[in-house]
Motif scaffolding. Sequence first.
Motif, PDB file in Angstrom:
ATOM      1  N   VAL A  96      50.598   4.778  28.072  1.00  0.00           N
ATOM      2  CA  VAL A  96      49.696   5.776  27.329  1.00  0.00           C
ATOM      3  C   VAL A  96      50.893   6.550  27.612  1.00  0.00           C
ATOM      4  O   VAL A  96      50.821   7.635  27.103  1.00  0.00           O
ATOM      5  N   LEU A  97      51.808   6.848  28.569  1.00  0.00           N
ATOM      6  CA  LEU A  97      52.871   7.975  28.194  1.00  0.00           C
ATOM      7  C   LEU A  97      53.302   7.459  27.413  1.00  0.00           C
ATOM      8  O   LEU A  97      54.433   8.769  27.451  1.00  0.00           O
ATOM      9  N   ALA A  98      53.755   6.524  27.428  1.00  0.00           N
ATOM     10  CA  ALA A  98      54.990   6.883  26.173  1.00  0.00           C
ATOM     11  C   ALA A  98      54.387   7.360  24.582  1.00  0.00           C
ATOM     12  O   ALA A  98      55.444   7.619  23.821  1.00  0.00           O
ATOM     13  N   ALA A  99      53.253   6.610  24.409  1.00  0.00           N
ATOM     14  CA  ALA A  99      52.275   6.858  23.400  1.00  0.00           C
ATOM     15  C   ALA A  99      52.360   8.459  23.654  1.00  0.00           C
ATOM     16  O   ALA A  99      51.757   9.195  22.071  1.00  0.00           O
ATOM     17  N   THR A 100      52.323   8.792  23.971  1.00  0.00           N
ATOM     18  CA  THR A 100      52.387  10.915  24.349  1.00  0.00           C
ATOM     19  C   THR A 100      53.173  11.810  24.129  1.00  0.00           C
ATOM     20  O   THR A 100      54.539  11.947  24.490  1.00  0.00           O
ATOM     21  N   PRO A 101      53.209  12.378  22.679  1.00  0.00           N
ATOM     22  CA  PRO A 101      54.338  13.152  21.979  1.00  0.00           C
ATOM     23  C   PRO A 101      54.855  14.237  23.136  1.00  0.00           C
ATOM     24  O   PRO A 101      54.375  14.708  24.017  1.00  0.00           O
ATOM     25  N   GLU A 102      55.867  14.658  22.498  1.00  0.00           N
ATOM     26  CA  GLU A 102      56.686  15.879  24.190  1.00  0.00           C
ATOM     27  C   GLU A 102      55.550  17.078  23.398  1.00  0.00           C
ATOM     28  O   GLU A 102      55.449  17.057  22.882  1.00  0.00           O
ATOM     29  N   PRO A 103      55.882  17.915  24.918  1.00  0.00           N
ATOM     30  CA  PRO A 103      55.232  19.096  24.059  1.00  0.00           C
ATOM     31  C   PRO A 103      56.308  20.132  23.582  1.00  0.00           C
ATOM     32  O   PRO A 103      57.198  19.937  23.224  1.00  0.00           O
ATOM     33  N   HIS A 104      55.360  20.746  22.709  1.00  0.00           N
ATOM     34  CA  HIS A 104      55.953  21.510  22.127  1.00  0.00           C
ATOM     35  C   HIS A 104      56.831  22.969  22.477  1.00  0.00           C
ATOM     36  O   HIS A 104      56.010  23.059  23.473  1.00  0.00           O
TER      37      HIS A 104
END
Length: 192
Positions: A96-104
Motif C-alpha cells: 500500500v505504501l509503495a502504491a501511494t503517490p507522493e504528496p503534492h
Amino acid sequence: MTTATATETTGERALTELQRDHGPALLNFLLGLTYGDRHRAEDLLQETLVRAWQHPEAFEGPFDSMRPWLFTVGRRLAIDARRCRMSRPPEVSDRVLAATPEPHDATESTVAALDVRKAVKALSREHRAVLVQIYFRGLSVSETAQVLGIPPGTVKSRSYYALRALGRSLPGYSRSSSSKRASSDGASATSR
C-alpha cells in the motif's frame, strides 16, 4: 513440595486430555468465527486452553462436559479480539505504501505562480487588462469589451497576442501544454 508437583502434573494431564477431547471441535468452531483465518483461530484456541488452565474450578463444575464452557470462552475471546482490531487503525502493508503517490509539492506551483506573475507584469497595460478580465475575473469577450470600452474583436486580438507573449516569456514551460490551456480557456471564455 511433592504435592505441588503432583498437582501441576494432574493439571497438565487434565489439560492434555481437554485438548485431545475438545481441541479439534473448538478449533473448527473458532475457524468459523475468524472467517477461516487458521493462525487467529489457533491463537484463540491456545488462549482458551490457557483460560481453562487458569480456572481449575471449571473442571469441577456441575456440568457433564467442558465443551460448552470452552466454546463460550472461545467465542468471547474471538469477540474481544475482533473489537480490539476494529478499534485500532488498520495496519498498512508495504504494498500500500509503495502504491501511494507522493504528496503534492507546493514549491513547484509557487514558483510557477511567481513566474506567471512576473510575465504578466511584463505585458503592456492593454494586454494585461484584457487577460485580467477574461482569465482572472472570468468575464466573457463581450463583457470584457463592455468593461474596457473596446470592440469585442480588439479583446480577442489583444488576448491572442498577450498569450503568445506569455508563452515566449515563460522559460521552461512547455509550449504545447500552455497553448492547449490557452485555447481551452479562450474557448470557454468566448462561449460565456
